[in-house]
Design an enzyme around this catalytic site. Structure first.
Site, PDB file in Angstrom:
ATOM      1  N   ASP A  17       0.812  -1.223   0.000  1.00  0.00           N
ATOM      2  CA  ASP A  17       0.000   0.000   0.000  1.00  0.00           C
ATOM      3  C   ASP A  17       0.847   1.275   0.000  1.00  0.00           C
ATOM      4  O   ASP A  17       2.072   1.224   0.197  1.00  0.00           O
ATOM      5  CB  ASP A  17      -0.952   0.001   1.210  1.00  0.00           C
ATOM      6  CG  ASP A  17      -0.269  -0.472   2.496  1.00  0.00           C
ATOM      7  OD1 ASP A  17       0.964  -0.320   2.611  1.00  0.00           O
ATOM      8  OD2 ASP A  17      -0.960  -0.997   3.375  1.00  0.00           O
ATOM      9  N   ASN A  69      -6.953  -3.259  14.691  1.00  0.00           N
ATOM     10  CA  ASN A  69      -8.353  -3.555  14.330  1.00  0.00           C
ATOM     11  C   ASN A  69      -8.452  -4.761  13.385  1.00  0.00           C
ATOM     12  O   ASN A  69      -9.507  -5.016  12.826  1.00  0.00           O
ATOM     13  CB  ASN A  69      -9.002  -2.323  13.689  1.00  0.00           C
ATOM     14  CG  ASN A  69      -8.330  -1.902  12.381  1.00  0.00           C
ATOM     15  OD1 ASN A  69      -7.397  -2.555  11.924  1.00  0.00           O
ATOM     16  ND2 ASN A  69      -8.800  -0.819  11.790  1.00  0.00           N
ATOM     17  N   HIS A 124      -6.806  -5.176  10.535  1.00  0.00           N
ATOM     18  CA  HIS A 124      -6.607  -4.945   9.098  1.00  0.00           C
ATOM     19  C   HIS A 124      -5.340  -5.645   8.589  1.00  0.00           C
ATOM     20  O   HIS A 124      -4.392  -5.865   9.344  1.00  0.00           O
ATOM     21  CB  HIS A 124      -6.631  -3.449   8.744  1.00  0.00           C
ATOM     22  CG  HIS A 124      -5.438  -2.650   9.152  1.00  0.00           C
ATOM     23  ND1 HIS A 124      -5.492  -1.295   9.368  1.00  0.00           N
ATOM     24  CD2 HIS A 124      -4.141  -2.995   9.384  1.00  0.00           C
ATOM     25  CE1 HIS A 124      -4.293  -0.864   9.685  1.00  0.00           C
ATOM     26  NE2 HIS A 124      -3.457  -1.868   9.712  1.00  0.00           N
ATOM     27  N   GLU A 182      -9.426  -2.226   5.848  1.00  0.00           N
ATOM     28  CA  GLU A 182     -10.023  -1.970   7.151  1.00  0.00           C
ATOM     29  C   GLU A 182     -11.240  -2.886   7.346  1.00  0.00           C
ATOM     30  O   GLU A 182     -11.729  -3.486   6.381  1.00  0.00           O
ATOM     31  CB  GLU A 182     -10.441  -0.495   7.224  1.00  0.00           C
ATOM     32  CG  GLU A 182      -9.286   0.488   7.031  1.00  0.00           C
ATOM     33  CD  GLU A 182      -8.340   0.607   8.230  1.00  0.00           C
ATOM     34  OE1 GLU A 182      -8.186  -0.384   8.980  1.00  0.00           O
ATOM     35  OE2 GLU A 182      -7.744   1.687   8.405  1.00  0.00           O
TER      36      GLU A 182
HETATM   37  P1  PGA Z   1       2.627  -1.621  12.668  1.00  0.00           P
HETATM   38  O1  PGA Z   1       1.535  -1.674  11.511  1.00  0.00           O
HETATM   39  O2  PGA Z   1       3.660  -2.625  12.311  1.00  0.00           O
HETATM   40  O3  PGA Z   1       3.166  -0.212  12.613  1.00  0.00           O
HETATM   41  O4  PGA Z   1       1.931  -1.939  13.930  1.00  0.00           O
HETATM   42  C1  PGA Z   1       1.052  -2.920  11.105  1.00  0.00           C
HETATM   43  C2  PGA Z   1      -0.187  -2.730  10.275  1.00  0.00           C
HETATM   44  O5  PGA Z   1      -0.933  -1.764  10.503  1.00  0.00           O
HETATM   45  O6  PGA Z   1      -0.442  -3.575   9.410  1.00  0.00           O
END
Ligand code: PGA
Length: 237
Positions: free
Chosen positions: A63, A132, A134, A139
């Site tokens: 992304d 959450n 995702h 999301e």
């Molecule tokens: P993070 O992000 O490694 O910064 O916790 C992971 C994600 O949101 O997929």
């Protein structure tokens, strides 16, 4: 899903790097799916330290933020360049991320999806997980059939990522993200989660019901997923 429990975050990151290296060196033209975020920092540090030749590989990131140019300090282009690509003695043959500053993000998403397909698909997709649930920026509520597209970030995701933006800086509220269906087409996936903040999402992924409200649960239907956890992320299992 295979679950790999590791005593700490460093060992968990090394285990994820081991699988990436196996995919990198195990094919003549490997295609690797890459992820960003705090969890991946030790993975890339570990991969860089190995000194492997990446020049046969193609890479696709999950992304990018809509509205950020590739040289923006908080863009995922910058993250990947700084933490992996520029550090490698022999960089990948080509590295792709969606262009966040495309004048037509919807078209850019379609082009990106087509490019992955044209390249023959992803051998191993590295994934983090959001608090959450995702994966990528899919999301809660993201359809199982979703492809690379423009997505709106939830407040909890924006909050979790606010640390990457300067004080008072406008944080993007949209991203271009591979979809759930795009991710599930990878021949194998490795999901790495470390820290207490991920324990709830991991408990749901491993033991809770599958459902669109926790996008990571879509991985359960994939035959080749390894979930790598440190003790904190596994605390509620
Ligand atoms: P993070 O992000 O490694 O910064 O916790 C992971 C994600 O949101 O997929």
């Amino acid at each position: 899903m295979e679950i790999l429990l590791c005593p700490d975050a460093q060992i968990a990151a090394r285990s994820a790097a081991d699988l990436m290296t196996e995919a990198l060196l195990g094919a003549t033209a490997p295609c690797l799916g890459l992820a960003t975020g705090g969890t991946m920092l030790p993975v890339y540090a570990d991969l860089v330290a190995r000194g492997d030749d990446w020049s046969a590989a193609l890479t696709f990131n999950l992304d990018e933020y809509v509205g950020l140019s590739s040289d923006h300090p908080a863009s995922y282009h910058t993250y990947m360049d700084k933490l992996l690509f520029r550090q490698l003695a022999r960089r990948p043959r080509a590295s792709y991320l969606p262009r966040g500053d495309s004048p037509d993000p919807g078209q850019e998403a379609d082009t990106y999806e087509a490019l992955i397909a044209r390249s023959g698909g992803i051998d191993l997709q590295l994934l983090g997980i959001g608090r959450n649930g995702h994966i990528g920026f899919n999301e809660p509520g993201s359809p199982l059939s979703s492809r690379t597209r423009v997505v709106t970030l939830t407040d909890s995701t924006k909050e979790a990522n606010a640390r990457f933006f300067g004080p008072g800086e406008n944080q993007p509220s949209e991203a271009i993200s591979m979809g759930i269906a795009t991710i599930l087409e990878a021949r194998a996936c490795v999901l790495l989660a470390t820290g207490m903040a991920k324990a709830q999402a991991i408990a749901r992924l491993v033991n809770g019901p599958a459902g669109l409200d926790c996008p990571a649960t879509a991985l359960r239907d994939h035959g080749a997923v390894t979930v790598i956890l440190d003790a904190e992320a596994a605390a509620l299992l």
